[in-house]
Write a protein that holds these residues in place. Structure first.
Motif: not given
Length: 216
Positions: A23-51
């Motif tokens: 299924p689609p994966l939704v990543l929800v950031h923290g208080l002082l963050d933006s979606p950029l906080v997940f950049n490291g996790l996105k690199r590890c996932l390497a497009n294997r969870r889409q959308p």
């Protein structure tokens, strides 16, 4: 794809699928963050969870109540995937409580397969207590015994049937004590890191998180 919710939510980042096994994966950031906080996790996932949807929620340093943020999250999800598409959620820090609020209180349980909490004060945190509750409503929602947490923890029926997993650090200066950063149901795994940001930065945290998100 970018969207703008009717409630004033800022744009989401949606990576389109090449092929969809989960299924689609939704990543929800923290208080002082933006979606950029997940950049490291996105690199590890390497497009294997889409959308993959990364909504940018205007938390306003804690001014936004958690339930209001959950409503905004729901508007992003509906804009991206409609009202019925099953999905998985991962929330970091306050983002985990926002995701849980959407699941338990706003009907998200009807379409959620998995809920993953990472360093989220699901049982409250001492760090939320010094701040003025009338001004920083979102932070006040994270206090021990807050009305929101009492409501969430008082009725767990909407978590039944959802695979829940909590990742936490024993020493987490953002969630005190760290062991309270867990959902009341589901699996729990302590990560060998010693600072809140390292939960999404350290390879020792990213490896088990990636493994969890790539489970069939």
């Amino acid at each position: 794809m970018a969207d703008s919710g009717e409630n004033g939510a800022r744009s989401s980042h949606l990576d389109e699928p090449g092929g969809q096994a989960s299924p689609p994966l939704v990543l929800v950031h923290g208080l002082l963050d933006s979606p950029l906080v997940f950049n490291g996790l996105k690199r590890c996932l390497a497009n294997r969870r889409q959308p993959l949807l990364l909504p940018d929620l205007p938390l306003r340093l804690g001014l936004t109540p958690v339930r209001e943020a959950a409503e905004l999250l729901g508007s992003h999800i509906e804009a991206a995937f409609g009202r019925e598409q099953p999905l998985d959620l991962l929330g970091f820090s306050i983002g985990g409580v926002i995701a849980r609020t959407w699941v338990q209180l706003l009907g998200g349980h009807r379409r959620t397969r998995r809920l993953t909490s990472v360093g989220s004060p699901q049982q409250g945190t001492l760090t939320a207590h010094p701040w003025p509750a009338r001004l920083l409503t979102g932070i006040a929602d994270l206090r021990y015994g807050s009305q929101l947490l009492e409501q969430l923890n008082g009725n767990l029926s909407n978590l039944a049937g959802i695979e829940c997993c909590s990742f936490y650090s024993a020493i987490d200066l953002a969630v005190l004590p760290g062991w309270r950063a867990v959902l009341p149901v589901g699996r729990r795994q302590m990560l060998p890191v010693w600072a809140h940001p390292q939960l999404l930065r350290s390879p020792r945290a990213l490896e088990p998180l990636t493994e969890e998100l790539l489970r069939p």
